[in-house]
Design an enzyme around this catalytic site. Structure first.
Site, PDB file in Angstrom:
ATOM      1  CG  ASP A  99      -1.948   1.007   1.312  1.00 18.44           C
ATOM      2  OD1 ASP A  99      -2.869   0.909   0.497  1.00 18.44           O
ATOM      3  OD2 ASP A  99      -1.887   1.910   2.166  1.00 18.44           O
ATOM      4  CD  GLU A 112      15.533 -14.446   4.464  1.00 17.95           C
ATOM      5  OE1 GLU A 112      14.566 -14.871   5.146  1.00 17.95           O
ATOM      6  OE2 GLU A 112      16.244 -13.490   4.815  1.00 17.95           O
TER       7      GLU A 112
HETATM    8  C1  GLC Z   1      -4.268   2.968  -0.590  1.00 17.71           C
HETATM    9  C2  GLC Z   1      -5.496   2.108  -0.443  1.00 17.71           C
HETATM   10  C3  GLC Z   1      -6.623   2.962   0.022  1.00 17.71           C
HETATM   11  C4  GLC Z   1      -6.260   3.593   1.350  1.00 17.71           C
HETATM   12  C5  GLC Z   1      -4.952   4.343   1.254  1.00 17.71           C
HETATM   13  C6  GLC Z   1      -4.416   4.684   2.600  1.00 17.71           C
HETATM   14  O1  GLC Z   1      -4.411   3.906  -1.594  1.00 17.71           O
HETATM   15  O2  GLC Z   1      -5.766   1.458  -1.644  1.00 17.71           O
HETATM   16  O3  GLC Z   1      -7.810   2.236   0.142  1.00 17.71           O
HETATM   17  O4  GLC Z   1      -7.274   4.464   1.738  1.00 17.71           O
HETATM   18  O5  GLC Z   1      -3.963   3.570   0.625  1.00 17.71           O
HETATM   19  O6  GLC Z   1      -3.951   3.526   3.239  1.00 17.71           O
END
Ligand code: GLC
Length: 569
Positions: free
Chosen positions: A231, A279
């Site tokens: 993310d 790993e």
């Molecule tokens: C990413 C995720 C989204 C979230 C953001 C903050 O863009 O896809 O859903 O709100 O990160 O974590």
């Protein structure tokens, strides 16, 4: 340690029965390269299937639906965050990176789920949220309980305010979800949150933070997780030396040097992660969610980094032959540059579903149709062409599934779901809605629990309601309804995925002169061709055996807004 956990040695080896009209001959790449042309199905766990009837989807629910995933024919599941969370941002506010939200189950439920997925030949990609924790994470609680300047605060980004008494935030930065990016704590300091205030940004200059994420990567890899979706991968490295630049000043920083986003040194973090992935056997994989310029994407996708990166170019594009062709060509070139494979995606949990986007007219300025005005108007303006949107979405998806590289699908798109507009304000959950009153509606409309049955409590999602309200039209697009309809979108996806498995070859594409416009046509190795007619007129298909089409083809005529797959000898 490596590869020792439950399920880690359960080599995904195809697979449950499909819908029977195409053979599975096991042509998918085995071993380390499984991800290169995988079909990855995103599950938003709180909205997929609810086994315990509390209105929130859970891991046991997912396990119970594995036969469905196998019959759909996906190679892997990407599971959005399932960790303990107050749901300030749909689970992307993580309280504990090495545990399961009690409302979703336990670590034992997780082990059961991954074993069952592997037994069905489906791999698991876990969502990892390293840019920020939640404000309930034990580290953040400790930071609040400790003094300014303490090691506990140094895991996050705390600063004194500006101006007399420090009453002004350290900079004028705005959070992605709206409002200031700094939040003041009782002793007067501020902490940085590029997203919601409940999502404090971690300090990636701190070796303790780095070491803890390596531990998390091993924790899940040992449990058999095959890969990670990372993310906000472009956000971790930050340059926060004083004086902090203003938003206006930040606009002047060149590629790789912006204080907050896409800094070159973020790749040092991923180089360390890569050593951890290697790993394992097969090596764990990762895909970056990095909203960066296309020419910066290859760094994330590099084999010594995360290995793959999402391309959101198609997701952000309007339905247009020239635009699609340019994006496809460019992305294949970027993939060659990085040594990775290309990724394609039309829908996910952050955007208006593509059946809906394609049913709305292109904005007057020619910019991308994101569905924002439609959402704001309560679904009245502009007028949505539901049928046309779905027809175009089916055509676009069939084109995507013929492309080299990985295809990422979002739960419910295989049912042809439209965005749900019928959500009263008081039921909305997305922080973008609350932090931008009257300006943004947010992302709840694509996160409504999906319909499994024509009727019943929550259309088969669970036994006692759904945490976001489902519209009455869900019954007609439920799995139950579509399984009985040979022309349904579900039937199309099942056939397409099964055929793709059989036809998939080297990651090459050769454009063909379609002779007619606006039509895209290309050939993949082995004589597999895709032809997409963007309309409005009919087009005549070239010679060849018709394998599949997104709309009825008769006498070799492909109607408007349709894609066909053919095989030529
Ligand atoms: C990413 C995720 C989204 C979230 C953001 C903050 O863009 O896809 O859903 O709100 O990160 O974590």
């Amino acid at each position: 340690m490596a590869g020792a956990g439950a399920g880690a040695d359960a080599a995904p080896d195809r697979r449950a029965e499909g819908d029977g009209d195409v053979e599975r001959d096991g042509a998918e790449p085995k071993g380390a390269d499984w991800w290169r042309q995988a079909v990855v199905y995103q599950i938003y766990p709180r909205s997929f299937a609810d086994a315990d009837g509390d209105g929130i989807g859970d891991l046991a629910g997912i396990t119970s639906r594995i036969p469905y995933l196998a019959s759909l024919g996906v190679d892997a599941v990407w599971l959005s965050p399932f960790y303990p969370s107050a749901l300030a941002d749909g689970g992307y506010d993580v309280d504990d990176y090495r545990n399961v939200d009690p409302r979703l189950g336990t670590l034992d439920d997780f082990d059961r789920m991954i074993r069952a997925l592997h037994a069905a030949g489906i791999r698991l990609v876990a969502d990892l949220v390293p840019n920020h924790s939640s404000d309930r994470h034990e580290w953040f609680r400790a930071a609040l309980a400790s003094a300014p300047g303490s090691p506990e605060r140094a895991r996050y980004i705390f600063r004194d305010g500006r101006g007399p008494d420090g009453a002004l935030p350290p900079s004028d930065w705005q959070s992605i979800f709206g409002g200031p990016a700094w939040h003041r704590v009782p002793d007067g300091q501020y902490y940085l949150h590029l997203f919601a205030p409940q999502q404090p940004d971690l300090n990636w200059d701190n070796p303790e933070v780095r070491a803890d994420f390596v531990r998390t990567l091993r924790f899940w890899s040992d449990r058999g997780v095959d890969g990670f979706r990372v993310d906000v991968a472009h956000g971790l490295a930050k340059r926060l030396t004083d004086p902090l630049p203003s938003t206006e000043e930040m606009a002047g920083f060149g590629p790789g040097a912006h204080p907050l986003w896409d800094r070159d040194e973020v790749h040092d973090i991923y180089a360390e992660w890569r050593r951890v992935f290697q790993e394992y056997d097969p090596p764990r994989t990762a895909v970056a969610e990095a909203w960066v310029e296309p020419d910066r994407r290859a760094r994330y996708a590099h084999p010594e980094g995360l290995g793959q990166a999402f391309s959101f170019d198609l997701l952000e594009a309007n339905y247009d032959a020239d635009g699609f062709r340019r994006i496809i060509t460019d992305n294949l070139a970027f993939a060659r540059e990085s040594g990775s494979s290309t990724t394609w995606v039309f829908s996910n949990h952050d955007v208006v579903r593509h059946a809906t986007r394609y049913g709305l007219p292109v904005p007057a300025d020619g910019g991308p149709q994101k569905g924002r005005e439609w959402l704001l108007s309560g679904g009245t303006e502009p007028v949505l062409d539901r049928e046309g949107g779905l027809r175009r979405a089916r055509a676009a998806t069939l084109l995507m599934l013929a492309l080299p590289g990985s295809a990422y699908l979002y739960q419910g798109e295989e049912l042809g779901l439209h965005e749900v507009i019928e959500i009263p304000d008081e039921d909305r959950q997305d922080p973008t809605f609350f932090r931008n009153a009257g300006v943004e509606i947010g992302r709840d409309g694509c996160r409504v629990p999906i319909p499994w049955t024509r009727g019943g409590s929550s259309f088969g999602f669970g036994t006692d309601g759904a945490h976001l309200p489902q519209p009455t039209w869900f019954g007609a697009v439920s799995v139950e309804a579509e399984e009985r309809d040979d022309a349904s979108t579900l039937a199309l996806y099942r056939r397409a995925l099964a055929l793709r498995r059989r036809l998939q070859g080297p990651e090459q594409l050769h454009w063909l002169d379609a002779g007619q416009r606006p039509v895209l046509a290309f050939e993949r190795p082995g004589g597999w061709r895709a032809v997409m007619n963007f309309g409005p007129g009919d087009v005549t298909l070239p010679e060849g055996e018709l394998l599949l089409a997104s709309a009825p083809v008769s006498d070799g005529v492909l109607p408007a807004d349709a894609t066909a797959w053919l095989r030529v000898p």
